[in-house]
Design a protein around this motif. Structure first.
Motif, PDB file in Angstrom:
ATOM      1  N   GLY A   1      31.749 -67.562  68.816  1.00 13.00           N
ATOM      2  CA  GLY A   1      31.999 -69.042  68.755  1.00 13.00           C
ATOM      3  C   GLY A   1      31.532 -69.686  67.373  1.00 13.00           C
ATOM      4  N   VAL A   2      31.214 -68.493  66.293  1.00 11.97           N
ATOM      5  CA  VAL A   2      30.897 -69.071  64.904  1.00 11.97           C
ATOM      6  C   VAL A   2      32.102 -69.154  64.118  1.00 11.97           C
ATOM      7  CG1 VAL A   2      29.860 -68.351  62.809  1.00 11.97           C
ATOM      8  CG2 VAL A   2      28.994 -67.613  65.001  1.00 11.97           C
ATOM      9  N   MET A   3      32.573 -70.615  63.853  1.00  9.91           N
ATOM     10  CA  MET A   3      33.622 -70.720  63.115  1.00  9.91           C
ATOM     11  C   MET A   3      33.484 -71.351  61.702  1.00  9.91           C
ATOM     12  SD  MET A   3      36.033 -70.220  65.354  1.00  9.91           S
ATOM     13  CE  MET A   3      36.262 -70.163  67.301  1.00  9.91           C
ATOM     14  N   ALA A   4      33.338 -70.399  60.719  1.00 18.83           N
ATOM     15  CA  ALA A   4      32.789 -70.886  59.525  1.00 18.83           C
ATOM     16  C   ALA A   4      33.981 -70.638  58.320  1.00 18.83           C
ATOM     17  CB  ALA A   4      31.673 -69.732  58.885  1.00 18.83           C
ATOM     18  N   ALA A   5      33.589 -71.531  57.357  1.00 21.54           N
ATOM     19  CA  ALA A   5      34.843 -71.562  56.510  1.00 21.54           C
ATOM     20  C   ALA A   5      34.430 -70.337  55.567  1.00 21.54           C
ATOM     21  CB  ALA A   5      34.714 -72.807  55.477  1.00 21.54           C
ATOM     22  N   VAL A   6      35.239 -69.873  54.511  1.00 23.69           N
ATOM     23  CA  VAL A   6      34.899 -68.694  53.600  1.00 23.69           C
ATOM     24  C   VAL A   6      33.689 -69.029  52.460  1.00 23.69           C
ATOM     25  CG1 VAL A   6      36.998 -67.677  54.367  1.00 23.69           C
ATOM     26  CG2 VAL A   6      36.938 -69.017  52.232  1.00 23.69           C
ATOM     27  N   SER A   7      33.476 -68.163  51.855  1.00 20.61           N
ATOM     28  CA  SER A   7      32.341 -68.410  50.753  1.00 20.61           C
ATOM     29  C   SER A   7      33.314 -68.727  49.489  1.00 20.61           C
ATOM     30  CB  SER A   7      31.762 -66.977  50.348  1.00 20.61           C
ATOM     31  OG  SER A   7      32.619 -66.200  50.057  1.00 20.61           O
ATOM     32  N   ALA A   8      32.479 -69.243  48.697  1.00 23.07           N
ATOM     33  CA  ALA A   8      32.974 -69.707  47.346  1.00 23.07           C
ATOM     34  C   ALA A   8      33.684 -68.339  46.416  1.00 23.07           C
ATOM     35  CB  ALA A   8      32.150 -70.379  46.319  1.00 23.07           C
ATOM     36  N   ASP A   9      33.030 -67.264  46.805  1.00 19.13           N
ATOM     37  CA  ASP A   9      33.329 -65.990  46.140  1.00 19.13           C
ATOM     38  C   ASP A   9      34.766 -65.492  46.681  1.00 19.13           C
ATOM     39  OD1 ASP A   9      31.172 -65.910  44.431  1.00 19.13           O
ATOM     40  OD2 ASP A   9      30.155 -64.511  45.654  1.00 19.13           O
ATOM     41  N   GLU A  10      34.853 -65.670  47.894  1.00 20.56           N
ATOM     42  CA  GLU A  10      36.146 -65.180  48.591  1.00 20.56           C
ATOM     43  C   GLU A  10      37.256 -66.340  48.175  1.00 20.56           C
ATOM     44  OE1 GLU A  10      37.507 -63.380  52.739  1.00 20.56           O
ATOM     45  OE2 GLU A  10      35.707 -64.511  52.489  1.00 20.56           O
ATOM     46  N   ALA A  11      36.882 -67.614  48.210  1.00 19.05           N
ATOM     47  CA  ALA A  11      37.895 -68.430  47.733  1.00 19.05           C
ATOM     48  C   ALA A  11      38.344 -68.540  46.439  1.00 19.05           C
ATOM     49  CB  ALA A  11      37.280 -69.953  48.189  1.00 19.05           C
ATOM     50  N   ALA A  12      37.533 -67.722  45.594  1.00 14.33           N
ATOM     51  CA  ALA A  12      37.829 -67.526  44.315  1.00 14.33           C
ATOM     52  C   ALA A  12      39.199 -66.518  44.120  1.00 14.33           C
ATOM     53  CB  ALA A  12      36.858 -66.997  43.406  1.00 14.33           C
ATOM     54  N   LYS A  13      39.577 -65.885  45.084  1.00 18.77           N
ATOM     55  CA  LYS A  13      40.688 -65.068  45.132  1.00 18.77           C
ATOM     56  C   LYS A  13      42.067 -66.034  44.954  1.00 18.77           C
ATOM     57  CE  LYS A  13      38.370 -61.323  47.766  1.00 18.77           C
ATOM     58  NZ  LYS A  13      38.465 -60.762  49.205  1.00 18.77           N
ATOM     59  N   LEU A  14      42.029 -66.942  45.571  1.00 14.27           N
ATOM     60  CA  LEU A  14      43.026 -67.996  45.617  1.00 14.27           C
ATOM     61  C   LEU A  14      43.435 -68.216  44.064  1.00 14.27           C
ATOM     62  CD1 LEU A  14      41.991 -70.371  48.610  1.00 14.27           C
ATOM     63  CD2 LEU A  14      43.617 -68.547  48.504  1.00 14.27           C
ATOM     64  N   GLY A  15      44.648 -67.867  43.748  1.00 18.19           N
ATOM     65  CA  GLY A  15      45.352 -68.037  42.653  1.00 18.19           C
ATOM     66  C   GLY A  15      45.078 -66.815  41.628  1.00 18.19           C
ATOM     67  N   THR A  16      44.359 -65.848  42.058  1.00 19.41           N
ATOM     68  CA  THR A  16      44.128 -64.715  41.250  1.00 19.41           C
ATOM     69  C   THR A  16      44.592 -63.381  42.055  1.00 19.41           C
ATOM     70  OG1 THR A  16      41.859 -64.333  42.476  1.00 19.41           O
ATOM     71  CG2 THR A  16      42.017 -65.194  40.090  1.00 19.41           C
ATOM     72  N   THR A  17      44.020 -62.680  43.004  1.00 18.71           N
ATOM     73  CA  THR A  17      44.795 -61.778  43.518  1.00 18.71           C
ATOM     74  C   THR A  17      45.745 -62.318  45.001  1.00 18.71           C
ATOM     75  OG1 THR A  17      42.920 -61.317  45.149  1.00 18.71           O
ATOM     76  CG2 THR A  17      43.051 -59.976  43.053  1.00 18.71           C
ATOM     77  N   LEU A  18      45.350 -63.323  45.272  1.00 20.77           N
ATOM     78  CA  LEU A  18      46.125 -64.049  46.144  1.00 20.77           C
ATOM     79  C   LEU A  18      46.935 -65.326  45.593  1.00 20.77           C
ATOM     80  CD1 LEU A  18      43.479 -64.214  49.203  1.00 20.77           C
ATOM     81  CD2 LEU A  18      45.269 -62.545  48.811  1.00 20.77           C
ATOM     82  N   THR A  19      47.900 -65.671  46.154  1.00 21.43           N
ATOM     83  CA  THR A  19      48.657 -67.027  45.690  1.00 21.43           C
ATOM     84  C   THR A  19      47.369 -68.071  46.030  1.00 21.43           C
ATOM     85  OG1 THR A  19      49.853 -67.567  47.652  1.00 21.43           O
ATOM     86  CG2 THR A  19      50.786 -65.838  46.409  1.00 21.43           C
ATOM     87  N   PRO A  20      47.815 -69.197  45.607  1.00 21.19           N
ATOM     88  CA  PRO A  20      47.024 -70.432  45.772  1.00 21.19           C
ATOM     89  C   PRO A  20      47.195 -70.865  47.381  1.00 21.19           C
ATOM     90  CG  PRO A  20      48.109 -70.982  43.777  1.00 21.19           C
ATOM     91  CD  PRO A  20      48.640 -69.386  44.382  1.00 21.19           C
ATOM     92  N   MET A  21      48.384 -70.186  48.055  1.00 22.41           N
ATOM     93  CA  MET A  21      48.446 -70.323  49.450  1.00 22.41           C
ATOM     94  C   MET A  21      47.962 -69.234  50.306  1.00 22.41           C
ATOM     95  SD  MET A  21      50.498 -72.883  51.147  1.00 22.41           S
ATOM     96  CE  MET A  21      52.149 -72.704  50.482  1.00 22.41           C
ATOM     97  N   GLY A  22      47.366 -68.192  49.643  1.00 22.64           N
ATOM     98  CA  GLY A  22      46.615 -67.389  50.445  1.00 22.64           C
ATOM     99  C   GLY A  22      47.220 -65.936  50.760  1.00 22.64           C
ATOM    100  N   ALA A  23      48.686 -65.876  50.175  1.00 23.29           N
ATOM    101  CA  ALA A  23      49.315 -64.655  50.324  1.00 23.29           C
ATOM    102  C   ALA A  23      48.997 -63.496  49.503  1.00 23.29           C
ATOM    103  CB  ALA A  23      50.766 -65.065  50.334  1.00 23.29           C
ATOM    104  N   GLU A  24      49.242 -62.335  49.555  1.00 22.56           N
ATOM    105  CA  GLU A  24      49.080 -61.337  48.623  1.00 22.56           C
ATOM    106  C   GLU A  24      49.965 -61.470  47.483  1.00 22.56           C
ATOM    107  OE1 GLU A  24      48.785 -57.321  49.939  1.00 22.56           O
ATOM    108  OE2 GLU A  24      48.536 -58.313  52.142  1.00 22.56           O
ATOM    109  N   LYS A  25      49.679 -61.776  46.342  1.00 30.68           N
ATOM    110  CA  LYS A  25      50.404 -61.816  44.811  1.00 30.68           C
ATOM    111  C   LYS A  25      51.322 -60.848  44.862  1.00 30.68           C
ATOM    112  CE  LYS A  25      48.887 -65.311  41.674  1.00 30.68           C
ATOM    113  NZ  LYS A  25      48.383 -65.701  40.339  1.00 30.68           N
ATOM    114  N   ALA A  26      50.929 -59.458  44.833  1.00 29.50           N
ATOM    115  CA  ALA A  26      51.559 -58.404  44.516  1.00 29.50           C
ATOM    116  C   ALA A  26      52.695 -58.002  45.521  1.00 29.50           C
ATOM    117  CB  ALA A  26      50.446 -57.283  44.257  1.00 29.50           C
TER     118      ALA A  26
END
Length: 454
Positions: free
Chosen positions: A21-46
């Motif tokens: 029943g734990v429904m948590a948002a992701v950490s700031a470190d994980e969100a930092a992947k958005l726009g780097t290894t992940l697209t800003p939408m959350g897909a794999e860039k590569a």
């Protein structure tokens, strides 16, 4: 199914989160992947290892010409299929097809096929929407057992999802231009291919695009939807109004219908779940519109992970204004010569009806495009666990306004041999009109009577 190690771990973690029943948002470190290894939408860039799936490269707003009616030129018009998947060679590709796609190939071995083209991952949205998605990643949470959202803004609450229901919420809330008005048609052909058309005029506005919207007091409405039937004459003037809520268990969707014959506005609680779709001849449910919509509370949602799959993408040929509807609608299925499939990565989510709940679909398998969060294919099973209907979305990027959306939605009934096609606009006087202005008063029951004047 082939899954990368990290995606498998994400799926396992998602199941454990649902269990506790734990429904948590992701950490700031994980969100930092958005726009780097992940697209800003959350897909794999590569792209993938063998290059059959390309890296993400967003389309420019001037990627093609826009005609006087708003139809877009095909940026990939010169390309030819790499190969075509048919009933004769399906076994070579079955690991990248859904059971429903395979069933369609076998049911229509002489006509149903999947022409496969080079993959172009060009989907993008405006920069402010990307910024809102990144903010959602660390702030938005599920509430009410997964049936609602808190601290959500604009679009895509869970760009780095940990559970099946989070993936579904991304589809439900994905960016569709903020506001749009459109003229589209629906066909429900008989098994011999004969059909008549139903014409709709739709208006669709997300809450943050309504005049007077207060972000400090957003309320529970996600978007407003109004649909007027303009033809045939026996249905013309019927108007449907929907206030779609974020938490539909706490506050169910509000819907009203204006019946032109009776000249009355009535509440319409049947416009939800497996209630009948408008003028659909029993071939789609209310929650089949937009591939899937509405409250997720009747199903358990299991995240299977991510896989490579052939889905209909960059479907500009199917949207060509030179086509007649008769060029598209054929017996058994749409004209697959006009379709375009690409190898993409999709999220696979299995929805199983909860004990004690009711729906005509006992199970649904969702395959959702990683680049857009749009459902691309949904296999739907009846109470006997028999594959019943296959929903397939043909999508395109409205690159001039940075909106990914559907060109056409088809629902194939494998048992009856009939199908429904919704969203065609080839013969209409204009394409989608994004960014139109509307007030809350335009989406109140009192406005329906005037809308329904024939």
């Amino acid at each position: 199914m082939k899954m990368t190690k990290n995606l498998l771990q994400a799926g396992v973690l998602g199941l454990s989160l649902l269990a506790t029943g734990v429904m948590a948002a992701v950490s700031a470190d994980e969100a930092a992947k958005l726009g780097t290894t992940l697209t800003p939408m959350g897909a794999e860039k590569a792209g993938n290892a063998d290059g059959s799936i390309s890296a993400w490269k967003p389309l420019a707003t001037n990627a093609g010409a826009v005609d006087a009616k708003g139809f877009l030129a095909d940026p990939y018009a010169s390309e030819k299929p790499l190969y075509t998947i048919t009933a004769q060679n399906v076994d070579q590709y079955k690991d990248k097809l859904s059971p429903g796609q395979i069933a369609m190939l076998k049911r229509y071995p002489d006509s149903y096929k999947l022409p496969v083209y080079p993959t172009h991952r060009g989907s993008t949205v405006p920069a402010d929407v990307f910024a809102a998605i990144k903010e959602n990643a660390t702030k938005t949470n599920l509430v009410a057992g997964g049936n609602g959202l808190e601290n959500f803004t604009t679009a895509v609450p869970f760009p780095i999802p940990k559970s099946g229901v989070e993936v579904i919420w991304n589809h439900i809330t994905r960016y569709r231009g903020g506001s749009v008005t459109r003229l589209v048609t629906q066909a429900t052909p008989q098994t011999n291919g004969s059909y008549s058309l139903v014409y709709f005029q739709d208006q669709f506005v997300f809450r943050d695009k309504i005049k007077g919207y207060d972000p400090a007091n957003p309320g529970n409405v996600l978007f407003y939807f109004k649909q007027k039937v303009t033809a045939p004459a026996r249905l013309a003037g019927t108007v449907l109004l929907v206030h779609e809520t974020l938490d539909q268990v706490k506050e169910p969707r509000k819907a009203w219908v204006y019946n032109a014959g009776q000249r009355r506005v009535r509440q319409a609680p049947q416009v939800s779940y497996d209630g009948p779709g408008t003028a659909a001849d029993g071939l789609r449910t209310s929650d089949n519109l937009d591939m899937f919509n509405g409250a997720p509370d009747r199903y358990d949602w299991k995240l299977e992970g991510k896989k490579e799959m052939y889905i209909a993408s960059n479907s500009y040929k199917l949207d060509d204004p030179k086509l007649k509807y008769s060029d598209i609608i054929k017996a058994g299925h749409i004209n697959q010569d006009l379709s375009r499939y690409e190898l993409r990565r999709v999220w696979h989510v299995v929805a199983t009806l909860k004990p004690g709940q009711r729906h005509i679909y006992a199970k649904r398998d969702f395959y959702i495009d990683e680049d857009t969060w749009q459902a691309a294919v949904i296999d739907q099973y009846d109470g006997r666990d028999q594959l019943w209907r296959v929903s397939e979305a043909h999508s395109q990027d409205y690159y001039n306004v940075q909106v990914p959306w559907y060109t056409l939605e088809a629902i194939y009934d494998l048992q009856s041999g009939r199908y429904l096609a919704l969203g065609m606009k080839n013969e209409e006087k204009k394409a989608y009109d994004f960014g139109f202005s509307a007030s809350i008063s335009d989406f109140q029951p009192a406005a329906l009577r005037q809308e329904g004047v024939r």
